[in-house]
Design a protein around this motif. Sequence first.
Motif, short mmCIF file in Angstrom:
data_model
loop_
_atom_site.label_atom_id
_atom_site.label_comp_id
_atom_site.label_asym_id
_atom_site.label_seq_id
_atom_site.Cartn_x
_atom_site.Cartn_y
_atom_site.Cartn_z
N GLU A 1 3.52 1.14 2.56
CA GLU A 1 3.69 -0.25 2.06
C GLU A 1 5.17 -0.58 1.88
O GLU A 1 5.53 -1.72 1.65
N THR B 1 -2.16 -10.60 4.94
CA THR B 1 -1.00 -9.71 4.72
C THR B 1 0.02 -10.39 3.81
O THR B 1 0.52 -11.47 4.13
N HIS C 1 3.17 -2.22 11.35
CA HIS C 1 1.93 -2.63 10.68
C HIS C 1 1.00 -3.49 11.52
O HIS C 1 -0.16 -3.68 11.16
N ILE D 1 2.87 -5.42 1.74
CA ILE D 1 4.05 -4.73 2.27
C ILE D 1 5.26 -5.16 1.44
O ILE D 1 5.51 -6.37 1.29
N ARG E 1 -5.12 -5.59 -3.35
CA ARG E 1 -5.57 -4.38 -2.65
C ARG E 1 -7.09 -4.25 -2.75
O ARG E 1 -7.76 -3.95 -1.76
N ALA F 1 2.52 2.05 -5.32
CA ALA F 1 2.89 1.79 -3.92
C ALA F 1 2.70 3.04 -3.07
O ALA F 1 2.97 4.16 -3.51
N LYS G 1 -3.55 -6.61 2.86
CA LYS G 1 -2.44 -5.66 3.13
C LYS G 1 -1.23 -6.13 2.32
O LYS G 1 -0.91 -7.33 2.33
#
Length: 305
Positions: free
Chosen positions: A83, A21, A235, A55, A48, A79, A53
């Motif tokens: 996100e 992440t 998340h 954010i 991606r 985006a 992930k």
Amino acid sequence: MAPLVLSSPEQYQKLVDSVDTFLLDCDGVLYHGPVVVEGVKTVLNMLRASGKKVIFVTNNATKSRRKLQAALNKLDLNASLEECFGSAYASAVYLSQVLNFPKDKKVYVFGEEGIEEELDAVGIAHCGGTDTEDREFKPPIDFDSFKPDPSVGAVLCGFDSWINYKKIAKAMTYLRSNPKCELILTNTDATYPTHGSQFPGSGSLSIPIVNSSKRTPIVIGKPNTTMMDAIIADHKFDPSRALMVGDNLATDIEFGLNSGVRTLLVMGGVTSRDQVFGDKPSHVVPDLVIESFGDLAVLAKDKAE
Ligand SMILES: O=C(O)[C@H](O)[C@H](O)COP(=O)(O)O
Ligand SMILES: [Mg+2]
């Protein structure tokens, strides 16, 4: 202990492989004002495509999540709403889900559309903000117009480019006349990096209200874990396999350190070299440093070859 400076594709690849992440600060990492950082689009697409992930975590409360998504996509960064995570959204969630803000009260907004849109989204009434009544102010000061209002249950401060005496005096009056009225700051960034320089940030704009009300504010945004709690609630990621990427030691890097998330500082934003590598470096030490987040784009080129 000095941070590890990343400078080779091998080091970049080892880092990317160890992270699931990526928590990415916006101003100063992805863009400087209206200009996207070179290589960032390639890096985001690469992450991606690798199932990582991503954010976006911004303290900038002028943008709701929807507006942040639109600003990122105007820069062609693809985006999704999920996100996007900003201090205006986190503040609205805090008022709604943590304070259970009463439905018969309203929030006085010292800020702009981003805060108003997020309060609307959680059904919390508000006043001030972009209301022309508060944006128009010319001396002489009409002191009789500043009256207590018991229906104001909180003053919420974010970046406000329309700051004026009327707004500050109204906020102070609500807070000093009602001890139950909460003072909440979306964030306390001292400066805002844009157009190749730095300018007063929301933390510098809310000081007149903090100082005159003599209140200790609740602060939502980075480096406070309140924002991380809200992100993890949405998340559900493993902090030990996450990385906070930021340009500001006092917000982004401290945010990661406070939350048990590894940290990568990018240069060229709010933090100077001296603060990291000088004779008297900051006590806030990132795990890793890189020149630019866009530098990871070399990994995508390697894959393409
Ligand atoms: O003044 C502010 O609100 C902040 O400087 C600014 O908006 C920070 O945004 P971030 O770097 O967290 O994206
Ligand atoms: Mg930043």
